[in-house]
Scaffold this motif. Structure first.
Motif, short mmCIF file in Angstrom:
data_model
loop_
_atom_site.label_atom_id
_atom_site.label_comp_id
_atom_site.label_asym_id
_atom_site.label_seq_id
_atom_site.Cartn_x
_atom_site.Cartn_y
_atom_site.Cartn_z
N VAL A 158 -4.49 1.93 -15.56
CA VAL A 158 -3.87 2.76 -14.81
C VAL A 158 -2.80 3.50 -15.50
CG1 VAL A 158 -2.54 2.99 -12.77
CG2 VAL A 158 -4.40 1.26 -12.73
N THR A 159 -2.52 4.64 -15.57
CA THR A 159 -1.56 5.38 -16.16
C THR A 159 -0.54 6.02 -15.19
OG1 THR A 159 -2.95 5.87 -17.98
CG2 THR A 159 -0.94 7.19 -17.86
N VAL A 160 0.52 5.61 -15.35
CA VAL A 160 1.72 6.17 -14.36
C VAL A 160 2.64 7.14 -15.32
CG1 VAL A 160 1.47 4.44 -12.65
CG2 VAL A 160 3.10 4.20 -14.58
N ARG A 161 3.25 7.85 -14.69
CA ARG A 161 4.40 8.71 -15.11
C ARG A 161 5.92 8.43 -14.59
NH1 ARG A 161 3.47 12.00 -19.10
NH2 ARG A 161 5.04 13.77 -19.73
N ILE A 162 6.80 8.01 -15.32
CA ILE A 162 8.06 7.63 -14.71
C ILE A 162 9.09 8.25 -15.73
CG2 ILE A 162 9.68 6.16 -14.24
CD1 ILE A 162 7.23 4.16 -13.78
N LEU A 163 9.90 9.22 -15.21
CA LEU A 163 11.02 10.02 -16.04
C LEU A 163 10.27 10.63 -17.40
CD1 LEU A 163 14.37 7.94 -15.87
CD2 LEU A 163 13.56 10.08 -14.87
N ASP A 164 9.16 11.27 -17.03
CA ASP A 164 8.43 11.84 -18.15
C ASP A 164 7.90 11.11 -19.05
OD1 ASP A 164 8.93 14.23 -16.65
OD2 ASP A 164 10.75 14.52 -17.49
N ARG A 165 7.68 9.95 -18.87
CA ARG A 165 7.26 8.98 -20.12
C ARG A 165 5.90 8.08 -19.42
NH1 ARG A 165 11.03 5.13 -23.27
NH2 ARG A 165 8.87 4.58 -24.15
N GLU A 166 4.88 8.21 -20.22
CA GLU A 166 3.68 7.53 -19.54
C GLU A 166 3.67 6.12 -19.79
OE1 GLU A 166 -0.06 9.32 -20.84
OE2 GLU A 166 0.42 11.03 -19.58
N TYR A 167 3.21 5.09 -18.98
CA TYR A 167 3.03 3.81 -19.02
C TYR A 167 1.62 3.34 -18.38
CZ TYR A 167 8.12 3.99 -19.35
OH TYR A 167 9.34 4.54 -19.69
N GLN A 168 0.90 2.52 -19.21
CA GLN A 168 -0.28 2.07 -18.93
C GLN A 168 -0.43 0.56 -18.71
OE1 GLN A 168 -3.00 3.38 -21.99
NE2 GLN A 168 -3.12 5.43 -21.39
N PHE A 169 -1.07 0.24 -17.69
CA PHE A 169 -1.27 -1.26 -17.06
C PHE A 169 -2.68 -1.50 -16.62
CE2 PHE A 169 1.05 1.03 -14.25
CZ PHE A 169 0.27 0.62 -12.87
N ALA A 170 -3.15 -2.58 -16.40
CA ALA A 170 -4.32 -3.30 -15.70
C ALA A 170 -4.03 -3.40 -14.26
CB ALA A 170 -4.95 -4.20 -16.59
N ALA A 171 -4.81 -2.86 -13.45
CA ALA A 171 -4.66 -3.12 -12.07
C ALA A 171 -6.16 -3.32 -11.59
CB ALA A 171 -4.03 -2.13 -11.39
N SER A 172 -6.06 -4.06 -10.51
CA SER A 172 -7.49 -4.26 -9.83
C SER A 172 -7.80 -3.16 -8.85
CB SER A 172 -7.72 -5.54 -8.96
OG SER A 172 -6.57 -5.73 -8.16
N ASP A 173 -8.93 -2.98 -8.56
CA ASP A 173 -8.99 -1.74 -7.55
C ASP A 173 -8.31 -1.78 -6.13
OD1 ASP A 173 -11.09 -0.84 -9.41
OD2 ASP A 173 -12.55 -1.55 -8.26
N ASP A 174 -8.09 -2.94 -5.60
CA ASP A 174 -7.15 -3.26 -4.61
C ASP A 174 -5.61 -3.10 -4.54
OD1 ASP A 174 -7.13 -5.86 -5.66
OD2 ASP A 174 -7.13 -6.80 -3.84
N GLU A 175 -5.31 -3.16 -5.96
CA GLU A 175 -3.88 -2.90 -6.42
C GLU A 175 -3.44 -1.61 -6.73
OE1 GLU A 175 -2.53 -7.23 -7.94
OE2 GLU A 175 -3.82 -6.01 -9.25
N ARG A 176 -4.48 -0.70 -7.26
CA ARG A 176 -4.40 0.54 -7.80
C ARG A 176 -3.43 1.37 -6.73
NH1 ARG A 176 -6.48 3.80 -11.62
NH2 ARG A 176 -6.53 6.19 -10.96
N ALA A 177 -3.77 1.68 -5.53
CA ALA A 177 -3.17 2.58 -4.72
C ALA A 177 -1.63 2.34 -4.44
CB ALA A 177 -3.87 2.84 -3.42
N SER A 178 -1.36 0.68 -4.37
CA SER A 178 -0.21 0.54 -3.98
C SER A 178 0.86 0.44 -5.29
CB SER A 178 -0.05 -0.92 -3.39
OG SER A 178 -0.69 -1.93 -4.20
N LEU A 179 0.18 0.18 -6.31
CA LEU A 179 0.84 0.19 -7.60
C LEU A 179 1.04 1.93 -7.97
CD1 LEU A 179 -0.81 -2.70 -9.55
CD2 LEU A 179 1.47 -2.33 -8.72
N LEU A 180 0.15 2.72 -7.84
CA LEU A 180 0.67 4.11 -7.92
C LEU A 180 1.70 4.37 -7.12
CD1 LEU A 180 -3.01 5.44 -8.73
CD2 LEU A 180 -1.19 5.37 -10.29
N SER A 181 1.52 4.11 -5.81
CA SER A 181 2.82 4.69 -4.89
C SER A 181 3.96 4.14 -5.18
CB SER A 181 2.30 4.00 -3.33
OG SER A 181 3.22 4.40 -2.60
N ALA A 182 4.10 2.89 -5.78
CA ALA A 182 5.40 2.14 -6.29
C ALA A 182 5.84 2.89 -7.38
CB ALA A 182 5.15 0.62 -6.34
N ALA A 183 4.87 3.31 -8.43
CA ALA A 183 5.33 4.12 -9.53
C ALA A 183 5.88 5.30 -8.97
CB ALA A 183 4.17 4.33 -10.49
#
Length: 93
Positions: free
Chosen positions: A10-35
């Motif tokens: 999963v790749t997220v963008r926070i303050l114009d910087r990209e961060y990658q991490f691994a997430a299970s399918d059931d965690e993905r949506a909530s982690l993207l929302s948290a980011a």
């Protein structure tokens, strides 16, 4: 935490910087929302304090989010206490 679900990158963008991490399918949506929430919070702090570095902005965001979480936990506890009190009142009638 062990999981038997497949992990996806999963790749997220926070303050114009990209961060990658691994997430299970059931965690993905909530982690993207948290980011997204973190990015919004950090941008708000950065907008009000343009001279702050990213590390201080991150600490302030973490403190704000932690404070909000503690307030929600306290509110949840009060709701549970009221629910228990109401249940006891109903049961004694």
């Amino acid at each position: 935490r062990e999981t038997h679900m497949s992990q996806q990158k999963v790749t997220v963008r926070i303050l114009d910087r990209e961060y990658q991490f691994a997430a299970s399918d059931d965690e993905r949506a909530s982690l993207l929302s948290a980011a997204d929430q973190l990015d919004t919070t950090m941008r708000s702090i950065k907008g009000n304090n343009t001279t702050l570095g990213a590390d201080k902005v991150a600490i302030m965001a973490a403190l704000n989010i932690s404070h909000e979480m503690m307030q929600l936990k306290q509110a949840h506890k009060k709701i549970n206490q009221l629910t228990e009190s109401l249940q006891n009142s109903i049961n004694t009638k």
